[in-house]
Motif scaffolding. Sequence first.
Motif, PDB file in Angstrom:
ATOM      1  N   MET A   1       0.848  -1.199   0.000  1.00 21.60           N
ATOM      2  CA  MET A   1       0.000   0.000   0.000  1.00 21.60           C
ATOM      3  C   MET A   1       0.880   1.244   0.000  1.00 21.60           C
ATOM      4  O   MET A   1       1.821   1.356   0.776  1.00 21.60           O
ATOM      5  CB  MET A   1      -0.878  -0.048   1.257  1.00 21.60           C
ATOM      6  N   GLU A   2       0.574   2.151  -0.889  1.00 25.05           N
ATOM      7  CA  GLU A   2       1.331   3.389  -0.998  1.00 25.05           C
ATOM      8  C   GLU A   2       1.049   4.267   0.210  1.00 25.05           C
ATOM      9  O   GLU A   2      -0.091   4.376   0.652  1.00 25.05           O
ATOM     10  CB  GLU A   2       0.953   4.153  -2.281  1.00 25.05           C
ATOM     11  N   LYS A   3       2.103   4.884   0.730  1.00 26.65           N
ATOM     12  CA  LYS A   3       1.943   5.753   1.894  1.00 26.65           C
ATOM     13  C   LYS A   3       2.540   7.118   1.615  1.00 26.65           C
ATOM     14  O   LYS A   3       3.561   7.243   0.942  1.00 26.65           O
ATOM     15  CB  LYS A   3       2.623   5.151   3.116  1.00 26.65           C
ATOM     16  N   ILE A   4       1.896   8.117   2.170  1.00 22.29           N
ATOM     17  CA  ILE A   4       2.351   9.496   2.052  1.00 22.29           C
ATOM     18  C   ILE A   4       2.821   9.939   3.428  1.00 22.29           C
ATOM     19  O   ILE A   4       2.070   9.862   4.406  1.00 22.29           O
ATOM     20  CB  ILE A   4       1.209  10.397   1.545  1.00 22.29           C
ATOM     21  N   PHE A   5       4.071  10.368   3.486  1.00 30.84           N
ATOM     22  CA  PHE A   5       4.671  10.837   4.734  1.00 30.84           C
ATOM     23  C   PHE A   5       5.075  12.301   4.563  1.00 30.84           C
ATOM     24  O   PHE A   5       5.249  12.780   3.446  1.00 30.84           O
ATOM     25  CB  PHE A   5       5.930  10.028   5.060  1.00 30.84           C
ATOM     26  N   GLU A  23      -2.981  15.149   6.987  1.00 31.50           N
ATOM     27  CA  GLU A  23      -2.891  14.212   8.106  1.00 31.50           C
ATOM     28  C   GLU A  23      -4.237  14.109   8.827  1.00 31.50           C
ATOM     29  O   GLU A  23      -4.687  13.016   9.180  1.00 31.50           O
ATOM     30  CB  GLU A  23      -1.800  14.656   9.084  1.00 31.50           C
ATOM     31  N   ALA A  28      -1.969  11.450   5.218  1.00 29.35           N
ATOM     32  CA  ALA A  28      -0.524  11.624   5.373  1.00 29.35           C
ATOM     33  C   ALA A  28      -0.127  11.287   6.805  1.00 29.35           C
ATOM     34  O   ALA A  28      -0.922  11.423   7.722  1.00 29.35           O
ATOM     35  CB  ALA A  28      -0.124  13.054   5.031  1.00 29.35           C
ATOM     36  N   ILE A  29       1.123  10.869   6.949  1.00 32.09           N
ATOM     37  CA  ILE A  29       1.661  10.489   8.250  1.00 32.09           C
ATOM     38  C   ILE A  29       2.904  11.327   8.525  1.00 32.09           C
ATOM     39  O   ILE A  29       3.833  11.352   7.707  1.00 32.09           O
ATOM     40  CB  ILE A  29       2.042   8.987   8.260  1.00 32.09           C
ATOM     41  N   LYS A  39      13.117   5.992   1.910  1.00 31.58           N
ATOM     42  CA  LYS A  39      11.883   6.349   1.214  1.00 31.58           C
ATOM     43  C   LYS A  39      12.174   7.285   0.043  1.00 31.58           C
ATOM     44  O   LYS A  39      13.191   7.948  -0.005  1.00 31.58           O
ATOM     45  CB  LYS A  39      10.911   7.033   2.187  1.00 31.58           C
ATOM     46  N   HIS A  59       5.505   2.669  -4.210  1.00 28.53           N
ATOM     47  CA  HIS A  59       4.670   1.537  -3.810  1.00 28.53           C
ATOM     48  C   HIS A  59       5.314   0.734  -2.681  1.00 28.53           C
ATOM     49  O   HIS A  59       4.644   0.303  -1.747  1.00 28.53           O
ATOM     50  CB  HIS A  59       4.393   0.639  -5.012  1.00 28.53           C
ATOM     51  N   ARG A  61       7.923   1.795  -0.535  1.00 29.03           N
ATOM     52  CA  ARG A  61       8.397   2.496   0.665  1.00 29.03           C
ATOM     53  C   ARG A  61       7.654   3.781   1.005  1.00 29.03           C
ATOM     54  O   ARG A  61       7.858   4.351   2.068  1.00 29.03           O
ATOM     55  CB  ARG A  61       9.880   2.828   0.491  1.00 29.03           C
ATOM     56  N   GLY A  62       6.852   4.298   0.076  1.00 30.24           N
ATOM     57  CA  GLY A  62       6.133   5.548   0.311  1.00 30.24           C
ATOM     58  C   GLY A  62       6.919   6.765  -0.157  1.00 30.24           C
ATOM     59  O   GLY A  62       8.057   6.655  -0.606  1.00 30.24           O
TER      60      GLY A  62
END
Length: 164
Positions: A1-5, A23, A28-29, A39, A59, A61-62
Motif C-alpha cells: 500500500m502506498e503511503k504518504i509521509f 494528516e 498523510a503520516i 523512502k 509503492h 516504501r512511500g
Amino acid sequence: MEKIFYVYMNQDDPKKSTMKKLERYGMAIKISVNKIYNKLYLTPYSDNFLLNSCRILFHERGIVVVDGSWNRINTIENFKGKNGKKLPLLLPVNPVNYGKPGKLSSLEALAAALYIMGYIELAEQVISKYSWAQNFINTNIEPLNDYMKCNSNEDCIEAQDNYF
C-alpha cells in the motif's frame, strides 16, 4: 500500500500547513527527518528528476514531502537519503507563490509527484482538500502529462524546456 509521509519543519503557521491538513484527513503520516533515508522524498537539491518509474519505490516504501518554508529552503539541503528526487518546473496556484515556476506548496508538490508517477486519482484526491488548489492540475495539465512520459533526466529537461 502506498503511503504518504511528511516531515514538518515548524517554519510556517501550523494552521496553514497543507500536510497537517492531509494528516487530519488520514491521507498523510508525520515522521521525523531521520526516517526518510530509504523512502522516496522530494527535494530541489537532487540531481535526479522524479520519473514515472519512481512509482515502484513509492509503492514499496512511500513518499516523503518536506513541509517547510521556501524562505528557509537551505535548511533541507543536507538531508540524507538515497532516494531524493526533484520535480520538474510547474506553475503553483497557491496564494503565497502564485505563478512563480517551481515554488510549489507541499500539497502541490505531492500532487505533482503522484500525477507524474501515474497516480492521477490520488493526486486529484489530495488537491481536492483545498479550494485554492483546484486549478493546479488543470493549470499544469500539459507539462504534467509530458513529465509522466519521461524516462530520464534528459527527457525531463527537454520537456521542461518546452514550457519554461
